[in-house]
Scaffold this motif. Structure first.
Motif, PDB file in Angstrom:
ATOM      1  N   GLY A 229      18.795   9.264   5.559  1.00 44.73           N
ATOM      2  CA  GLY A 229      18.818   9.946   6.844  1.00 44.73           C
ATOM      3  C   GLY A 229      18.575   8.971   7.976  1.00 44.73           C
ATOM      4  N   ASN A 230      17.666   9.321   8.887  1.00 50.49           N
ATOM      5  CA  ASN A 230      17.348   8.440  10.019  1.00 50.49           C
ATOM      6  C   ASN A 230      16.083   7.630   9.799  1.00 50.49           C
ATOM      7  N   ALA A 231      15.548   7.655   8.588  1.00 56.78           N
ATOM      8  CA  ALA A 231      14.354   6.859   8.308  1.00 56.78           C
ATOM      9  C   ALA A 231      14.706   5.377   8.313  1.00 56.78           C
ATOM     10  N   ALA A 232      13.781   4.540   8.739  1.00 57.91           N
ATOM     11  CA  ALA A 232      14.028   3.105   8.808  1.00 57.91           C
ATOM     12  C   ALA A 232      14.030   2.490   7.420  1.00 57.91           C
ATOM     13  N   ASN A 233      14.777   1.423   7.283  1.00 60.14           N
ATOM     14  CA  ASN A 233      14.858   0.746   5.992  1.00 60.14           C
ATOM     15  C   ASN A 233      13.520   0.126   5.581  1.00 60.14           C
ATOM     16  N   SER A 234      12.652  -0.117   6.573  1.00 63.34           N
ATOM     17  CA  SER A 234      11.336  -0.700   6.280  1.00 63.34           C
ATOM     18  C   SER A 234      10.432   0.269   5.520  1.00 63.34           C
ATOM     19  N   ARG A 235      10.790   1.552   5.524  1.00 59.92           N
ATOM     20  CA  ARG A 235       9.993   2.616   4.899  1.00 59.92           C
ATOM     21  C   ARG A 235       8.637   2.806   5.564  1.00 59.92           C
ATOM     22  N   SER A 236       8.481   2.282   6.753  1.00 56.33           N
ATOM     23  CA  SER A 236       7.260   2.551   7.512  1.00 56.33           C
ATOM     24  C   SER A 236       7.366   3.951   8.102  1.00 56.33           C
ATOM     25  N   PRO A 237       6.361   4.817   7.922  1.00 57.05           N
ATOM     26  CA  PRO A 237       6.456   6.183   8.441  1.00 57.05           C
ATOM     27  C   PRO A 237       6.429   6.261   9.964  1.00 57.05           C
ATOM     28  N   ALA A 238       6.048   5.168  10.628  1.00 56.89           N
ATOM     29  CA  ALA A 238       6.072   5.135  12.092  1.00 56.89           C
ATOM     30  C   ALA A 238       7.348   4.464  12.597  1.00 56.89           C
ATOM     31  N   ALA A 284       1.585   5.306   4.793  1.00 57.77           N
ATOM     32  CA  ALA A 284       2.613   5.582   3.789  1.00 57.77           C
ATOM     33  C   ALA A 284       2.180   6.726   2.875  1.00 57.77           C
ATOM     34  N   ALA A 285       0.885   6.771   2.535  1.00 57.93           N
ATOM     35  CA  ALA A 285       0.367   7.834   1.661  1.00 57.93           C
ATOM     36  C   ALA A 285       0.340   9.182   2.365  1.00 57.93           C
ATOM     37  N   HIS A 286       0.322   9.158   3.700  1.00 59.52           N
ATOM     38  CA  HIS A 286       0.288  10.393   4.490  1.00 59.52           C
ATOM     39  C   HIS A 286       1.498  10.423   5.441  1.00 59.52           C
ATOM     40  N   ALA A 287       2.653  10.092   4.895  1.00 59.53           N
ATOM     41  CA  ALA A 287       3.855   9.951   5.720  1.00 59.53           C
ATOM     42  C   ALA A 287       4.219  11.247   6.443  1.00 59.53           C
ATOM     43  N   GLU A 288       4.112  12.374   5.764  1.00 63.82           N
ATOM     44  CA  GLU A 288       4.476  13.641   6.402  1.00 63.82           C
ATOM     45  C   GLU A 288       3.541  13.948   7.569  1.00 63.82           C
ATOM     46  N   ALA A 289       2.258  13.688   7.390  1.00 64.56           N
ATOM     47  CA  ALA A 289       1.297  13.923   8.472  1.00 64.56           C
ATOM     48  C   ALA A 289       1.560  12.977   9.639  1.00 64.56           C
ATOM     49  N   MET A 290       1.923  11.730   9.327  1.00 62.55           N
ATOM     50  CA  MET A 290       2.221  10.758  10.376  1.00 62.55           C
ATOM     51  C   MET A 290       3.446  11.198  11.176  1.00 62.55           C
ATOM     52  N   GLU A 291       4.465  11.632  10.474  1.00 63.83           N
ATOM     53  CA  GLU A 291       5.681  12.071  11.151  1.00 63.83           C
ATOM     54  C   GLU A 291       5.408  13.280  12.044  1.00 63.83           C
ATOM     55  N   ALA A 292       4.662  14.236  11.527  1.00 69.22           N
ATOM     56  CA  ALA A 292       4.338  15.433  12.312  1.00 69.22           C
ATOM     57  C   ALA A 292       3.527  15.071  13.557  1.00 69.22           C
TER      58      ALA A 292
END
Length: 385
Positions: A229-238, A284-292
């Motif tokens: 999708g639009n997630a970065a290739n770095s896999r950083s949630p920010a 990374a462990a709380h990626a969904e919370a970070m995104e929200a």
């Protein structure tokens, strides 16, 4: 061409069609080479298709063709005839580089194989879908086929959308730049040895090279990548693309100092003490919370406002733009990236070499406009038929 480019004095024979080959020859011309475009009596197919201007395409000046047609002399040769074949070989005898993207079987049929043996100083750059050798060397392919074959489509889109091709012909233009890189390397080698060489460019391998980080990860871990999708290739949630009050913002927050600047610019300094967001591993462990949390923090302001604030704070950020807005950026004008081409503006080069300003020496020439002059230079009569 403004000033003498680094390839000034070199002659390139452009025996190409569609996008990748013509784009490569166009770029060599922008660097100062003389480019002689060879077409059959009906012209190459891209003159008549591509783009949204059907009237231009019907007149043999499609916008897809126009994008890489400037700065070339236009010669019509019927290579099925003895006269046309002789003219082509005389051109090659006096050329430094041949750029072509035909199937090997087509070249054999036209008597244009094994050219570096016949012309020892010639650099013959062959661009094909799958490269020379192997069972697929004569398999036809376009950009969309290679996007599918190399796996690029499988990582583009989302699980809901299914596989998607990139919105631009990235394989074609990637192969064009790969070929230009290879040709310049071959020219350096020729300056050292006095001998030309054969340059074999694979569109498939170009696509895989553009996915190098994913290739390395998959071969090391066995994890087959899926759509991101639009997630970065770095896999950083920010890092990724996020909605704002109006528009979307792309963030590239991969380093700790960038995250600190992000939190401070958003007025969310509490994130820095939140154990869920304290470091990259926690985020990374709380990626969904970070995104929200990011979506909530970005919601009060427009993407264009956040872009200004983040850039001022040293946070990698860019708002999502349509092509018209991208081309209207002052940065594009400041660097002189676009060149006028009739009613259109076309890209030049994405790099600068010294003070050389790369612009096409002429606009697109009518089909065959330079045939008589080039044939006279070769000491030949008309070879159109």
């Amino acid at each position: 061409m403004t000033g003498r480019g680094p390839l000034d004095g070199l002659r390139v024979v452009d025996f190409t069609h569609v996008l990748a080959g013509p784009a490569c020859a166009y770029m060599l011309g922008l660097l100062g080479a003389e480019v002689v475009k060879v077409e059959g009596p009906d012209g190459e197919a891209m003159r008549w298709r591509g783009g949204t201007d059907s009237d231009a395409a019907a007149a043999g000046r499609s916008t897809a063709w126009l994008a890489q047609a400037g700065g070339k002399r236009s010669v019509v040769l019927d290579l099925q005839t003895e006269a046309g074949s002789e003219a082509m070989h005389r051109l090659l005898d006096r050329a430094d580089v041949l750029v072509e993207n035909h199937l090997p079987a087509t070249l054999r049929r036209l008597g244009l194989d094994d050219l570096t043996t016949r012309y020892p100083r010639l650099i013959h750059c062959a661009m094909t879908g799958y490269g020379r050798g192997g069972a697929l060397e004569d398999a036809p392919a376009y950009d969309v086929n290679i996007q599918a074959a190399c796996g690029m489509m499988s990582v583009t889109g989302t699980s809901a959308s299914g596989p998607l091709r990139a919105g631009a012909p990235v394989i074609d233009y990637g192969a064009a730049m790969a070929a230009g890189f290879a040709i310049c390397a071959a020219l350096v080698e020729r300056a050292r040895t006095g001998s030309g060489t054969f340059v074999d460019v694979s569109m498939l391998e170009t696509g895989l090279t553009m996915m190098a980080s994913q290739v390395a990860d998959m071969t090391a871990t066995g994890q087959v990548p899926g759509p991101r999708g639009n997630a970065a290739n770095s896999r950083s949630p920010a890092a990724g693309t996020f909605p704002c009050r109006t528009g979307h913002l792309s963030l590239g927050v991969n380093e700790e100092h960038q995250f600190h600047a992000l939190a401070q610019t958003l007025g969310r300094e509490e994130w820095l003490d939140d154990p869920r967001f304290a470091d990259r591993a926690a985020r990374a462990a709380h990626a969904e919370a970070m995104e929200a949390a990011l979506i909530d923090a970005l919601a009060p302001r427009d993407a264009i406002d956040w872009e200004r604030s983040f850039r001022a704070a040293g946070v990698p950020a860019a708002r999502l733009q349509t092509l018209d807005a991208a081309l209207d950026m002052p940065q594009i004008a400041a660097r002189g990236f676009l060149a006028p081409m009739g009613d259109a503006s076309v890209p030049t080069l994405p790099f600068r070499i010294g003070g050389h300003t790369a612009v096409p020496s002429t606009g697109p020439r009518p089909l065959g406009a330079d045939t008589d002059d080039v044939l006279a230079e070769l000491g030949l009569p008309d070879a159109k038929s």
